[in-house]
Scaffold this motif. Structure first.
Motif, PDB file in Angstrom:
ATOM      1  N   ALA A   1       0.843  -1.190   0.000  1.00 51.50           N
ATOM      2  CA  ALA A   1       0.000   0.000   0.000  1.00 51.50           C
ATOM      3  C   ALA A   1       0.879   1.239   0.000  1.00 51.50           C
ATOM      4  O   ALA A   1       1.869   1.312   0.742  1.00 51.50           O
ATOM      5  N   ALA A   2       0.525   2.216  -0.820  1.00 47.56           N
ATOM      6  CA  ALA A   2       1.292   3.454  -0.916  1.00 47.56           C
ATOM      7  C   ALA A   2       1.349   4.153   0.441  1.00 47.56           C
ATOM      8  O   ALA A   2       0.330   4.314   1.114  1.00 47.56           O
ATOM      9  N   GLY A   3       2.551   4.536   0.849  1.00 47.74           N
ATOM     10  CA  GLY A   3       2.727   5.267   2.089  1.00 47.74           C
ATOM     11  C   GLY A   3       2.594   4.437   3.343  1.00 47.74           C
ATOM     12  O   GLY A   3       2.611   4.992   4.453  1.00 47.74           O
ATOM     13  N   ALA A   4       2.460   3.129   3.212  1.00 53.27           N
ATOM     14  CA  ALA A   4       2.300   2.240   4.369  1.00 53.27           C
ATOM     15  C   ALA A   4       3.510   1.316   4.467  1.00 53.27           C
ATOM     16  O   ALA A   4       4.223   1.090   3.486  1.00 53.27           O
ATOM     17  N   PRO A   5       3.750   0.747   5.659  1.00 57.00           N
ATOM     18  CA  PRO A   5       4.923  -0.125   5.819  1.00 57.00           C
ATOM     19  C   PRO A   5       4.861  -1.350   4.910  1.00 57.00           C
ATOM     20  O   PRO A   5       3.776  -1.839   4.564  1.00 57.00           O
ATOM     21  N   ALA A   6       6.036  -1.851   4.539  1.00 58.66           N
ATOM     22  CA  ALA A   6       6.109  -3.096   3.769  1.00 58.66           C
ATOM     23  C   ALA A   6       5.609  -4.241   4.636  1.00 58.66           C
ATOM     24  O   ALA A   6       5.913  -4.322   5.830  1.00 58.66           O
ATOM     25  N   TRP A   7       4.843  -5.125   4.024  1.00 56.91           N
ATOM     26  CA  TRP A   7       4.266  -6.278   4.733  1.00 56.91           C
ATOM     27  C   TRP A   7       5.102  -7.506   4.376  1.00 56.91           C
ATOM     28  O   TRP A   7       5.004  -8.028   3.273  1.00 56.91           O
ATOM     29  N   PRO A   8       5.932  -7.975   5.286  1.00 51.05           N
ATOM     30  CA  PRO A   8       6.789  -9.115   4.957  1.00 51.05           C
ATOM     31  C   PRO A   8       6.002 -10.420   4.918  1.00 51.05           C
ATOM     32  O   PRO A   8       5.022 -10.600   5.650  1.00 51.05           O
ATOM     33  N   ALA A   9       6.432 -11.334   4.071  1.00 56.01           N
ATOM     34  CA  ALA A   9       5.847 -12.673   4.040  1.00 56.01           C
ATOM     35  C   ALA A   9       6.133 -13.396   5.353  1.00 56.01           C
ATOM     36  O   ALA A   9       7.114 -13.099   6.051  1.00 56.01           O
ATOM     37  N   TYR A  10       5.267 -14.353   5.682  1.00 51.93           N
ATOM     38  CA  TYR A  10       5.348 -15.067   6.962  1.00 51.93           C
ATOM     39  C   TYR A  10       6.727 -15.680   7.160  1.00 51.93           C
ATOM     40  O   TYR A  10       7.438 -15.357   8.116  1.00 51.93           O
ATOM     41  N   GLY A  11       7.142 -16.583   6.284  1.00 48.55           N
ATOM     42  CA  GLY A  11       8.493 -17.118   6.241  1.00 48.55           C
ATOM     43  C   GLY A  11       9.027 -17.653   7.545  1.00 48.55           C
ATOM     44  O   GLY A  11       8.283 -17.954   8.481  1.00 48.55           O
ATOM     45  N   GLU A  12      10.344 -17.789   7.619  1.00 47.50           N
ATOM     46  CA  GLU A  12      10.992 -18.336   8.810  1.00 47.50           C
ATOM     47  C   GLU A  12      10.883 -17.401  10.010  1.00 47.50           C
ATOM     48  O   GLU A  12      10.879 -17.849  11.159  1.00 47.50           O
ATOM     49  N   ALA A  13      10.753 -16.098   9.748  1.00 49.95           N
ATOM     50  CA  ALA A  13      10.658 -15.134  10.850  1.00 49.95           C
ATOM     51  C   ALA A  13       9.256 -15.098  11.458  1.00 49.95           C
ATOM     52  O   ALA A  13       9.041 -14.431  12.464  1.00 49.95           O
ATOM     53  N   ARG A  14       8.299 -15.814  10.831  1.00 49.28           N
ATOM     54  CA  ARG A  14       6.908 -15.806  11.281  1.00 49.28           C
ATOM     55  C   ARG A  14       6.389 -14.377  11.357  1.00 49.28           C
ATOM     56  O   ARG A  14       5.773 -13.946  12.322  1.00 49.28           O
ATOM     57  N   ALA A  15       6.636 -13.629  10.278  1.00 47.61           N
ATOM     58  CA  ALA A  15       6.281 -12.219  10.216  1.00 47.61           C
ATOM     59  C   ALA A  15       4.778 -12.035  10.068  1.00 47.61           C
ATOM     60  O   ALA A  15       4.071 -12.919   9.564  1.00 47.61           O
ATOM     61  N   TYR A  16       4.304 -10.886  10.479  1.00 44.77           N
ATOM     62  CA  TYR A  16       2.881 -10.555  10.360  1.00 44.77           C
ATOM     63  C   TYR A  16       2.720  -9.043  10.324  1.00 44.77           C
ATOM     64  O   TYR A  16       3.670  -8.288  10.589  1.00 44.77           O
ATOM     65  N   MET A  17       1.507  -8.597   9.991  1.00 48.51           N
ATOM     66  CA  MET A  17       1.167  -7.185  10.050  1.00 48.51           C
ATOM     67  C   MET A  17       0.059  -6.993  11.070  1.00 48.51           C
ATOM     68  O   MET A  17      -0.996  -7.635  10.977  1.00 48.51           O
ATOM     69  N   ALA A  18       0.310  -6.140  12.055  1.00 48.48           N
ATOM     70  CA  ALA A  18      -0.723  -5.778  13.024  1.00 48.48           C
ATOM     71  C   ALA A  18      -1.414  -4.508  12.549  1.00 48.48           C
ATOM     72  O   ALA A  18      -0.750  -3.550  12.138  1.00 48.48           O
ATOM     73  N   PHE A  19      -2.729  -4.514  12.584  1.00 48.88           N
ATOM     74  CA  PHE A  19      -3.498  -3.308  12.287  1.00 48.88           C
ATOM     75  C   PHE A  19      -4.009  -2.763  13.612  1.00 48.88           C
ATOM     76  O   PHE A  19      -4.975  -3.266  14.182  1.00 48.88           O
ATOM     77  N   GLU A  20      -3.311  -1.768  14.108  1.00 48.72           N
ATOM     78  CA  GLU A  20      -3.665  -1.122  15.372  1.00 48.72           C
ATOM     79  C   GLU A  20      -4.259   0.242  15.020  1.00 48.72           C
ATOM     80  O   GLU A  20      -5.223   0.310  14.261  1.00 48.72           O
ATOM     81  N   GLN A  21      -3.722   1.318  15.512  1.00 48.35           N
ATOM     82  CA  GLN A  21      -4.168   2.636  15.028  1.00 48.35           C
ATOM     83  C   GLN A  21      -3.634   2.890  13.623  1.00 48.35           C
ATOM     84  O   GLN A  21      -4.165   3.708  12.877  1.00 48.35           O
ATOM     85  N   ALA A  22      -2.590   2.156  13.283  1.00 46.75           N
ATOM     86  CA  ALA A  22      -1.991   2.176  11.948  1.00 46.75           C
ATOM     87  C   ALA A  22      -1.350   0.813  11.739  1.00 46.75           C
ATOM     88  O   ALA A  22      -1.218   0.021  12.686  1.00 46.75           O
TER      89      ALA A  22
END
Length: 553
Positions: free
Chosen positions: A483-504
């Motif tokens: 999304a333009a102007g928003a943080p990069a969303w990493p794939a889950y992968g070995e780091a078990r990454a995720y995106m939290a939707f809080e106030q942003a």
């Protein structure tokens, strides 16, 4: 008093302008017309050069002898079809009074309900296609709900489709006589077959709206996300979609068609039992019943619709399909909400008297896993512990399981956690409740029913919605939520990454450490024993945990 201009009355002037071919407000927004293989249809032009086509039939009405039959594709119609009005919803019980999910007005209902709706940019050519499957426990809902309006996603370059499918007893009844009628010897799963037929319609027709039939994302929330998993496991749906989005999915145990499985009786036996309960024997009498009367009687008799493992439409339990790698090998975006159960408290057991009683029950029911359960769900706040236990057992574990299994297939997989609150929801004890993310994903915060906690019209809320619209549209476009102007969303992968939707949006790694492993252990042992379901029978009402089994942690 009639006003004149140069000796011509105003109505006459407008008529003269039309005859002369000069532009007017009416002609500037001329109704869009599409010629598709299904037929020619006239829709509505919306603001932002978005075309909307509503109430398009994709299958014949499943009435009379077609009730409880696989869907039959709708015949091509002659002439120009008016596609400006939504079709009726499929039959469903009345909404529960006071429910935040209840619509402001009763839905028009009919068995002639197998229709879909399309929103598309006016200049779309080869655009990604986003097919939305509504939630509602396979009992309620429709593709016409204002919250699912596709205009905002279409403005992001997608062709958006929302569908209806048969619900409740009309969509999921299995019965020995129905199986005898079937060429495949199976019954039930009709609502799922409707979804497959809708995807076939999309494959044949969506190019006429500017969509790319080779770039289709199926998406759904709650029972819609359950349906996404069914479609990923259904051989007949293979090749009809290219990506999947599962919001608040629940990978619960399913009945089998002819044998008892995981604590559920055979689906055919459940159909016979329902017939006995409502006092209507034999298919001719069941087919002759008023559809709404049948729907309500089935619901009040305890009929609970689910897909069944019949060896044909659904060859395996969903958990087994994903363990075997037999699911569709497609990229996935999946996640869940912090407060899932806050609006679904009927899923909770009665609360224990105090923390000591809670701990005693957990130790009694979870054996050597009790310490892990009490660490993960401590009794200091009983309500919070019970809400989190049921949330994780149904939604948290499922979301992470989906991204883990698709990652193992080599597919890009993205996990999210919706933890956004706002005053009306938080003050009602509904922080990040079940489905709370939907108005942000669809950009429909201004279209919610009066029962829904009102979302503030602030810049911060608009920014969060813009980000989620961008992420979802990006994933549908090329398999990467960006999304333009928003943080990069990493794939889950070995780091078990995720995106939290809080106030942003806030990226993170390893969501809720230990949660997935704990629930997976419980589920694995119940699966191995074979006669226990796994879903909301957890915490203080859990059956005694089976001993460790081969292959289970």
């Amino acid at each position: 008093m009639t006003r004149t201009w140069s000796g011509i009355s105003v109505p006459g002037m407008l008529f003269a302008l039309l005859l002369a071919g000069l532009p007017t407000a009416a002609t500037a927004r001329q109704a869009p017309v599409v010629e598709a293989p299904a037929g020619t249809m006239s829709g509505e032009m919306l603001d932002g050069d978005i075309r909307a086509f509503r109430g398009i039939p994709y299958a014949r009405p499943p009435v009379g002898r077609l009730r409880w039959k696989p869907p039959v594709a709708a015949a091509r119609w002659d002439g120009v079809r008016d596609a400006t009005r939504f079709g009726p919803a499929c039959h469903q019980p009345p909404s529960r009074p006071g429910s935040i999910y209840a619509p402001d007005q009763p839905l028009p209902m009919s068995e002639d309900c197998l229709s879909l709706n399309v929103w598309a940019p006016a200049d779309a050519v080869g655009a990604p296609v986003f097919v939305w499957i509504h939630g509602g426990s396979l009992v309620a809902g429709s593709g016409r709900e204002p919250m699912y309006d596709g205009a905002a996603l279409a403005a992001r370059g997608l062709v958006v489709v929302t569908i209806n499918y048969r619900l409740g007893v009309l969509g999921y009844l299995a019965h020995p006589q129905l199986s005898e009628e079937s060429a495949d010897g199976v019954s039930g799963n009709y609502g799922l077959l409707d979804q497959v037929e809708a995807l076939r319609w999309v494959e044949r027709n969506i190019a006429a709206f500017g969509g790319n039939p080779g770039n289709v994302t199926i998406a759904g929330e709650s029972a819609g996300a359950l349906s996404v998993m069914y479609l990923m496991a259904a051989p007949s749906a293979r090749g009809l979609f290219d990506k999947a989005i599962a919001q608040s999915a629940y990978m619960i145990s399913m009945p089998a068609l002819r044998v008892a499985a995981h604590g559920a009786p055979p689906a055919e036996e459940s159909g016979l039992e329902l017939s006995r309960k409502i006092g209507v024997r034999g298919l001719p009498r069941l087919r002759a019943m008023d559809p709404q009367e049948l729907t309500v009687k089935a619901a009040t008799s305890g009929f609970f619709p689910l897909g069944n493992v019949d060896g044909e439409v659904l060859p395996y339990q969903i958990v087994d399909a994903f363990d075997r790698g037999a699911q569709a090998p497609v990229p996935i975006l999946a996640g869940f909400n912090d407060g899932e159960i806050r609006s679904l408290r009927f899923l909770l057991p009665p609360a224990p008297a105090d923390a000591a009683a809670y701990e005693a029950q957990i130790r009694k029911r979870y054996g050597e896993l009790a310490d892990r359960m009490l660490q993960r769900y401590p009794p200091a706040d009983l309500d919070a512990a019970m809400l989190a236990t049921t949330r994780d057992a149904m939604y948290g574990w499922t979301a992470e399981r989906l991204v883990r299994k698709q990652t193992a297939l080599g597919q890009p997989s993205f996990l999210y956690y919706f933890d956004h609150g706002y005053p009306a929801a938080d003050s009602a004890g509904l922080h990040a409740f079940h489905a709370a993310e939907l108005p942000y994903v669809f950009g429909t915060r201004a279209l919610l029913s009066s029962n829904w906690p009102a979302v503030p019209g602030t810049a911060a809320e608009a920014a969060l919605s813009d980000a989620m619209l961008g992420y979802w549209a990006g994933f549908a476009r090329d398999g990467v939520p960006a999304a333009a102007g928003a943080p990069a969303w990493p794939a889950y992968g070995e780091a078990r990454a995720y995106m939290a939707f809080e106030q942003a949006p806030v990226p993170g790694e390893h969501l809720m450490p230990g949660m997935y492993e704990l629930v997976e252990t419980v589920v694995c042992r119940r699966r191995a024993q074979g006669d226990l379901p796994w879903h909301w029978n957890v915490g203080v009402i859990a059956p005694p945990l089976p001993e460790g089994s081969a292959g289970c942690p």
